[in-house]
Design a protein around this motif. Structure first.
Motif, PDB file in Angstrom:
ATOM      1  N   VAL A   1      44.512  38.969 -26.991  1.00  6.53           N
ATOM      2  CA  VAL A   1      43.084  38.994 -26.606  1.00  6.53           C
ATOM      3  C   VAL A   1      43.216  39.359 -25.358  1.00  6.53           C
ATOM      4  CG1 VAL A   1      41.072  37.504 -26.165  1.00  6.53           C
ATOM      5  CG2 VAL A   1      42.470  37.065 -28.488  1.00  6.53           C
ATOM      6  N   THR A   2      42.498  40.309 -24.869  1.00  8.34           N
ATOM      7  CA  THR A   2      42.545  41.152 -23.456  1.00  8.34           C
ATOM      8  C   THR A   2      41.302  40.578 -22.623  1.00  8.34           C
ATOM      9  OG1 THR A   2      43.682  42.598 -24.574  1.00  8.34           O
ATOM     10  CG2 THR A   2      42.837  43.102 -22.152  1.00  8.34           C
ATOM     11  N   HIS A   3      41.569  40.194 -21.274  1.00  9.60           N
ATOM     12  CA  HIS A   3      40.412  39.633 -20.752  1.00  9.60           C
ATOM     13  C   HIS A   3      40.867  39.663 -19.313  1.00  9.60           C
ATOM     14  CE1 HIS A   3      42.402  35.874 -19.979  1.00  9.60           C
ATOM     15  NE2 HIS A   3      42.883  36.032 -21.431  1.00  9.60           N
TER      16      HIS A   3
ATOM     17  N   GLN B   1      46.180  38.091 -23.058  1.00  8.79           N
ATOM     18  CA  GLN B   1      46.801  39.056 -22.037  1.00  8.79           C
ATOM     19  C   GLN B   1      45.930  39.715 -20.893  1.00  8.79           C
ATOM     20  OE1 GLN B   1      50.346  40.091 -22.146  1.00  8.79           O
ATOM     21  NE2 GLN B   1      49.800  40.268 -19.842  1.00  8.79           N
ATOM     22  N   ILE B   2      46.225  39.198 -19.672  1.00  5.89           N
ATOM     23  CA  ILE B   2      45.308  39.701 -18.521  1.00  5.89           C
ATOM     24  C   ILE B   2      45.156  41.282 -18.602  1.00  5.89           C
ATOM     25  CG2 ILE B   2      44.846  39.830 -16.112  1.00  5.89           C
ATOM     26  CD1 ILE B   2      44.426  37.131 -17.498  1.00  5.89           C
ATOM     27  N   VAL B   3      44.165  41.727 -18.334  1.00  3.62           N
ATOM     28  CA  VAL B   3      43.953  43.331 -18.778  1.00  3.62           C
ATOM     29  C   VAL B   3      44.872  44.269 -17.704  1.00  3.62           C
ATOM     30  CG1 VAL B   3      42.046  43.403 -17.260  1.00  3.62           C
ATOM     31  CG2 VAL B   3      42.178  45.023 -19.011  1.00  3.62           C
ATOM     32  N   ASP B   4      44.887  43.950 -16.604  1.00  7.07           N
ATOM     33  CA  ASP B   4      45.715  44.831 -15.552  1.00  7.07           C
ATOM     34  C   ASP B   4      47.412  44.594 -16.110  1.00  7.07           C
ATOM     35  OD1 ASP B   4      45.696  41.987 -14.873  1.00  7.07           O
ATOM     36  OD2 ASP B   4      45.581  42.603 -12.733  1.00  7.07           O
ATOM     37  N   SER B   5      47.722  43.563 -16.373  1.00 10.00           N
ATOM     38  CA  SER B   5      49.188  43.492 -17.137  1.00 10.00           C
ATOM     39  C   SER B   5      49.070  44.006 -18.374  1.00 10.00           C
ATOM     40  CB  SER B   5      49.805  42.029 -16.884  1.00 10.00           C
ATOM     41  OG  SER B   5      49.078  41.160 -17.633  1.00 10.00           O
ATOM     42  N   MET B   6      48.223  43.945 -19.206  1.00  8.20           N
ATOM     43  CA  MET B   6      47.961  44.367 -20.557  1.00  8.20           C
ATOM     44  C   MET B   6      48.339  46.057 -20.328  1.00  8.20           C
ATOM     45  SD  MET B   6      47.302  43.859 -23.772  1.00  8.20           S
ATOM     46  CE  MET B   6      47.607  45.164 -24.958  1.00  8.20           C
ATOM     47  N   VAL B   7      47.739  46.761 -19.411  1.00  7.27           N
ATOM     48  CA  VAL B   7      47.923  48.165 -19.398  1.00  7.27           C
ATOM     49  C   VAL B   7      49.266  48.531 -19.184  1.00  7.27           C
ATOM     50  CG1 VAL B   7      47.407  49.863 -17.887  1.00  7.27           C
ATOM     51  CG2 VAL B   7      45.540  48.509 -18.302  1.00  7.27           C
TER      52      VAL B   7
ATOM     53  N   VAL C   1      42.234  42.888 -29.136  1.00  4.27           N
ATOM     54  CA  VAL C   1      40.573  42.808 -29.041  1.00  4.27           C
ATOM     55  C   VAL C   1      40.185  42.532 -27.518  1.00  4.27           C
ATOM     56  CG1 VAL C   1      40.697  40.192 -29.404  1.00  4.27           C
ATOM     57  CG2 VAL C   1      38.647  41.816 -30.013  1.00  4.27           C
ATOM     58  N   ALA C   2      39.057  43.400 -26.992  1.00  2.00           N
ATOM     59  CA  ALA C   2      38.705  43.216 -25.686  1.00  2.00           C
ATOM     60  C   ALA C   2      37.271  43.647 -25.576  1.00  2.00           C
ATOM     61  CB  ALA C   2      39.456  44.591 -25.199  1.00  2.00           C
ATOM     62  N   PRO C   3      36.927  43.112 -24.490  1.00  6.13           N
ATOM     63  CA  PRO C   3      35.350  43.536 -24.195  1.00  6.13           C
ATOM     64  C   PRO C   3      35.249  45.085 -23.993  1.00  6.13           C
ATOM     65  CG  PRO C   3      36.219  41.740 -22.696  1.00  6.13           C
ATOM     66  CD  PRO C   3      37.282  42.149 -23.756  1.00  6.13           C
ATOM     67  N   ASN C   4      34.057  45.314 -23.934  1.00 12.42           N
ATOM     68  CA  ASN C   4      33.387  46.686 -24.132  1.00 12.42           C
ATOM     69  C   ASN C   4      34.355  47.655 -23.046  1.00 12.42           C
ATOM     70  OD1 ASN C   4      32.266  49.118 -24.962  1.00 12.42           O
ATOM     71  ND2 ASN C   4      30.165  48.052 -24.753  1.00 12.42           N
ATOM     72  N   LEU C   5      34.127  47.295 -21.583  1.00 12.42           N
ATOM     73  CA  LEU C   5      34.911  48.109 -20.692  1.00 12.42           C
ATOM     74  C   LEU C   5      36.459  48.282 -20.848  1.00 12.42           C
ATOM     75  CD1 LEU C   5      34.555  50.058 -18.277  1.00 12.42           C
ATOM     76  CD2 LEU C   5      34.774  48.050 -16.774  1.00 12.42           C
ATOM     77  N   TYR C   6      37.197  47.138 -20.986  1.00 13.54           N
ATOM     78  CA  TYR C   6      38.514  47.255 -21.120  1.00 13.54           C
ATOM     79  C   TYR C   6      39.072  47.797 -22.422  1.00 13.54           C
ATOM     80  CZ  TYR C   6      37.494  43.143 -18.006  1.00 13.54           C
ATOM     81  OH  TYR C   6      37.316  42.424 -16.886  1.00 13.54           O
ATOM     82  N   GLY C   7      38.246  47.603 -23.443  1.00 13.90           N
ATOM     83  CA  GLY C   7      38.622  48.462 -24.639  1.00 13.90           C
ATOM     84  C   GLY C   7      38.287  49.686 -24.519  1.00 13.90           C
ATOM     85  N   ASP C   8      37.401  50.392 -23.719  1.00 12.93           N
ATOM     86  CA  ASP C   8      37.127  51.696 -23.784  1.00 12.93           C
ATOM     87  C   ASP C   8      38.359  52.296 -22.961  1.00 12.93           C
ATOM     88  OD1 ASP C   8      36.178  54.132 -23.658  1.00 12.93           O
ATOM     89  OD2 ASP C   8      34.333  53.564 -22.370  1.00 12.93           O
TER      90      ASP C   8
END
Length: 363
Positions: A195-197, A232-238, A252-259
């Motif tokens: 889960v990314t956020h 996973q926090i999105v920046d470290s996820m990248v 799984v991620a909200p719209n912007l991060y998932g894009d």
């Protein structure tokens, strides 16, 4: 719409859109028409309009007829690409974003898979919430007393949408493991959901997303007990996604991060031209290649059709036609594994049609 999917006579809406969308969507039709007769599937097609070109010709990017036809006549659809202006144009909004909302296609599912298992294999799916976040497109610009401007955008996250996307991601983790247990090739041994956020900063919006997905998991521990659940926090996820992509199964991620993650993940397998997606709701799916309209190669006959063909397979999966989807996926994988017939984006010199014909032969 769900009841129609059970039929053996399937009607597919074809929405080429703009640019190379008009070159790759015909490839998707050819693949559906070439499926083995032993599957007992009969397809019919209807051409539908949407896109920037449609807006320029008619004043609307998504004609009401297109929406009504999809709702009333179609079991599924294929969408090509759209050329959106980079500056505001009065009356224009993205037709694919509008379609997602009108048809309640709340999930964008993007599989990313490498052909070779050597080195750091990639076999993951990014599940992106499709209907809200910053993509609600509620923006304002104010002029301050000193004459400078300030622009603001609404980031909307709802419990309902977040739980919906969490549910489909968890179910996808289960179904992917079932395929692996049935012999599908993968380096993964068990299912995992990431889960990314960014709730460490956006505690209200991303915090609600994180809490809602977790609530779905906790509400049915018996069903989801076999899934490794992580956040996973999105920046470290990248960073971690590009460093060790083999560690991820379903994200799984909200719209912007998932894009952003979806397009970035395409680099892991060489090109956006091989990455498919499907916009999925309850009982309906639209297959959509991840690449854009690519005006730089439009009309040259060298657009990679594989993302569209794989999107056909993903669409078929969500229509419940898994055997047909398998035929499509295996033919594409065989083409990529051999690596002889490929378009320039993959380092080859073949045309769109030559790649299509090579895949059709393998079906």
């Amino acid at each position: 719409m769900a009841a129609r999917v059970a039929s053996r006579n399937l009607r597919i809406g074809l929405i080429p859109g703009d640019g190379i969308g008009r070159e790759v969507i015909p490839a998707g039709r050819k693949v559906l028409e070439a499926l083995p007769s032993s599957l007992g599937l009969n397809f019919s097609f209807i051409d539908l309009e949407a896109g920037w070109g449609t807006f320029q010709n008619t004043g609307t990017a998504l004609p009401e007829k297109t929406v009504e036809t999809l709702q009333k006549e179609c079991n599924g659809a294929l969408f090509g690409a759209v050329s959106s202006p980079t500056t505001k144009v009065a009356g224009y909004s993205s037709p694919i974003v509008a379609l997602r909302k009108r048809l309640s296609l709340y999930a964008n599912v993007r599989p990313v898979k490498s052909v070779s298992a050597d080195g750091n294999p990639v076999d993951l799916v990014i599940v992106r919430e499709n209907t809200e976040d910053l993509y609600v497109k509620e923006e304002t610009t104010q002029t301050l007393p000193d004459g400078t401007k300030v622009a603001e955008a609404i980031k909307r996250i709802s419990e309902t949408a977040s739980k919906n996307i969490g549910k489909i991601a968890l179910e996808l983790a289960i179904s992917r493991q079932a395929l692996r247990d049935g012999g599908a090739k993968s380096h993964h041994k068990s299912p995992k959901l990431t889960v990314t956020h960014k709730s460490n900063v956006l505690s209200q919006t991303d915090g609600l997303f994180r809490e809602s997905v977790r609530a779905v998991y906790d509400a049915d521990k018996k069903r989801y007990n076999g899934i490794t659940y992580e956040e996973q926090i999105v920046d470290s996820m990248v960073y971690k996604l590009f460093l060790t992509p083999s560690a991820y199964d379903v994200i799984v991620a909200p719209n912007l991060y998932g894009d952003i993650l979806s397009d970035g993940a395409a680099a892991l397998v060489g090109s956006l031209g091989v990455v498919p997606s499907a916009n999925v709701g309850d009982g309906f799916a639209i297959g959509e290649p991840c690449h854009g309209s690519a005006p730089d190669i439009e009309g040259r006959g060298i657009a990679n059709p594989i993302a569209t063909i794989r999107s056909v397979g993903v669409m078929l999966e969500f229509m419940g036609k898994t055997e047909a989807a398998g035929v499509v996926h295996r033919a594409v994988d065989a083409n990529l594994a051999e690596g002889k017939v490929k378009t320039p984006d993959l380092g080859g010199s073949n045309t769109t049609e030559e790649v299509v014909q090579d895949i059709l032969k393998r079906m």
